[in-house]
Design a protein around this motif. Structure first.
Motif, mmCIF file in Angstrom:
data_model
loop_
_atom_site.group_PDB
_atom_site.id
_atom_site.type_symbol
_atom_site.label_atom_id
_atom_site.label_comp_id
_atom_site.label_asym_id
_atom_site.label_seq_id
_atom_site.Cartn_x
_atom_site.Cartn_y
_atom_site.Cartn_z
ATOM 1 N N SER A 62 0.866 -1.184 0.000
ATOM 2 C CA SER A 62 0.000 0.000 0.000
ATOM 3 C C SER A 62 0.903 1.234 0.000
ATOM 4 O O SER A 62 2.138 1.129 0.078
ATOM 5 N N THR A 64 1.668 3.355 2.155
ATOM 6 C CA THR A 64 2.534 3.516 3.319
ATOM 7 C C THR A 64 3.848 2.734 3.150
ATOM 8 O O THR A 64 4.909 3.168 3.618
ATOM 9 N N THR A 139 -4.688 14.484 2.217
ATOM 10 C CA THR A 139 -6.025 13.919 2.060
ATOM 11 C C THR A 139 -6.902 14.164 3.291
ATOM 12 O O THR A 139 -8.119 14.310 3.177
ATOM 13 N N ILE A 166 0.763 10.594 -2.694
ATOM 14 C CA ILE A 166 -0.079 9.406 -2.869
ATOM 15 C C ILE A 166 -1.477 9.759 -3.370
ATOM 16 O O ILE A 166 -1.996 9.126 -4.289
HETATM 17 C C1 LIG Z 1 -1.683 11.484 1.299
HETATM 18 C C2 LIG Z 1 -1.705 10.042 1.694
HETATM 19 N N1 LIG Z 1 -0.580 9.495 2.157
HETATM 20 C C3 LIG Z 1 -0.533 8.213 2.519
HETATM 21 C C4 LIG Z 1 -1.634 7.402 2.453
HETATM 22 C C5 LIG Z 1 -1.536 6.003 2.909
HETATM 23 O O1 LIG Z 1 -1.671 5.112 1.890
HETATM 24 P P1 LIG Z 1 -2.100 3.613 2.162
HETATM 25 O O2 LIG Z 1 -3.363 3.645 2.949
HETATM 26 O O3 LIG Z 1 -2.263 3.087 0.757
HETATM 27 O O4 LIG Z 1 -0.995 2.945 2.885
HETATM 28 C C6 LIG Z 1 -2.835 7.927 1.990
HETATM 29 C C7 LIG Z 1 -4.049 7.097 1.938
HETATM 30 O O5 LIG Z 1 -5.149 7.575 1.964
HETATM 31 C C8 LIG Z 1 -2.864 9.281 1.594
HETATM 32 O O6 LIG Z 1 -3.996 9.835 1.134
#
Ligand SMILES: Cc1ncc(COP(=O)(O)O)c(C=O)c1O
Length: 362
Positions: A62, A64, A139, A166
């Motif tokens: 993912s 992260t 986000t 992301i």
């Molecule tokens: C700006 C931002 N960074 C990091 C992440 C984390 O990504 P993930 O949930 O795919 O690990 C998100 C997920 O919504 C995000 O919007």
């Protein structure tokens, strides 16, 4: 399974038919010429999306996981790092650096505010820094940071830029080379219109140089290994081949439309949502000068529980929106408008929101 659910959260997003069809294809071997061709094409497509000629690595993880790779491959324990946080995901990026032993100094904005560029500039100028960490599109608060300005300051200070893009990548301009961004992370389940499970990391020459002496522990997320494998048309470990097939389909759609047109569609849809929310008398959350083109945050009417709005939207209108995270849980609502988003979907969500507010008031 609710096939008709309109997903209006900031990822995962709805999937276009081409991507769904790609996901249903038979499996392939990941040490085959067929996969080598696939990964080469996906890499080139992502470089187009990232606006970069830098190396671009695809990880089965993912977003992260991509953030962890972006930190651990370029830093050593004890490195002085400036983490600029404007919300939940900025906190996460700095927390990863702390977890792996960096000496992190924080500059945190109030939620809803962008990064304080003057303060970042003064802080960078007053010290010696290995890296500047920040989120391109936050986000959790629906704020897009002034990335170009932050990057210019980091370069002046001789610091690497490690950027979480992301949620913004694909829906908003991220001009990696033009802005001189060293390490940029994106993820599959946002404007790329894919399920979660792939992370993408671009790496500049300067960042590779830093990686030579970087000693933070890493194994699965070792980008040097990923680069060496990519040169053979492979990945170090078994990749999610189905997601790679779907990625190619998604990138083909984006390339056929042209990335500028995709950005424009996101900007237009964001404006429709922002105007519509204002027309309904709802107060926007955050500094609108930095309003994100992929997600909009706004406050519920006085005395109305955001959870009731989310529930009504889901039950009566089959539309998924979401609330606030962390310390702001219960204080505002968020509508995602990214990926397959179009004018019709925006109008549908606004009409549903209008009915939902009327129902909440009666
Ligand atoms: C700006 C931002 N960074 C990091 C992440 C984390 O990504 P993930 O949930 O795919 O690990 C998100 C997920 O919504 C995000 O919007």
């Amino acid at each position: 399974m609710n096939e008709d659910l309109l997903i209006m959260i900031p990822g995962p997003t709805g999937l276009p038919p081409e991507v769904r069809e790609a996901l249903a294809r038979p499996q392939m071997g990941h040490r085959t010429p067929e996969f080598a061709e696939l990964i080469a094409d996906c890499t080139a497509g992502l470089q187009y999306l990232f606006r970069t000629t830098n190396d671009l690595l695809i990880l089965t993880a993912s977003g992260t996981g991509g953030m962890e790779a972006a930190v651990t491959n370029f830093l050593s324990p004890g490195d002085p790092v400036l983490a600029v946080s404007v919300g939940n995901f900025g906190e996460r990026l700095g927390a990863i650096a702390e977890t792996f032993g960096a000496d992190v100094t924080w500059i945190k904005s109030e939620w809803g505010e962008p990064a304080d560029v003057d303060l970042v500039g003064r802080t960078l100028a007053a010290g010696t820094w290995k890296a500047l960490l920040f989120t391109q599109n936050e986000t959790s608060t629906s704020i897009t940071n002034p990335v170009e300005e932050l990057s210019a300051l980091a370069r002046q200070a001789g610091a690497l830029t490690i950027v979480d893009a992301i949620s913004g990548m694909g829906g908003t301009p991220v001009l990696t080379d033009e802005w001189g961004l060293d390490v940029v992370v994106a993820g599959s389940q946002k404007a790329l219109m894919l399920p979660p499970g792939l992370a993408f990391v671009s790496v500049s020459e300067k960042a590779w140089l830093a990686s030579e002496t970087a000693t933070m522990p890493r194994f699965y997320f070792d980008l040097k290994k990923a680069k060496a494998s990519l040169e053979k048309g492979q990945t170090p470990y078994t990749p999610n081949t189905s997601l790679f097939v779907a990625l190619q389909a998604s990138l083909n759609l984006i390339r056929a439309k042209g990335i500028e047109n995709v950005w424009r569609r996101h900007a237009e849809c964001a404006q429709i949502i922002r105007d519509g929310v204002a027309r309904l008398g709802l107060k926007p959350f955050g500094d609108r000068r930095y309003a994100s083109n992929v997600v909009t945050a706004f406050c519920p009417p006085e005395g109305v529980d955001p959870k009731a709005i989310i529930g009504h939207m889901r039950e009566k209108h089959n539309i998924l929106i979401t609330g606030a995270q962390g310390a702001y849980r219960g204080r505002f609502l968020r509508i995602g408008h990214l990926g397959t988003i179009d004018r019709g979907q925006c109008e549908r969500v606004l009409a549903a929101l209008e009915e939902t507010l009327k129902a909440a008031r009666t």
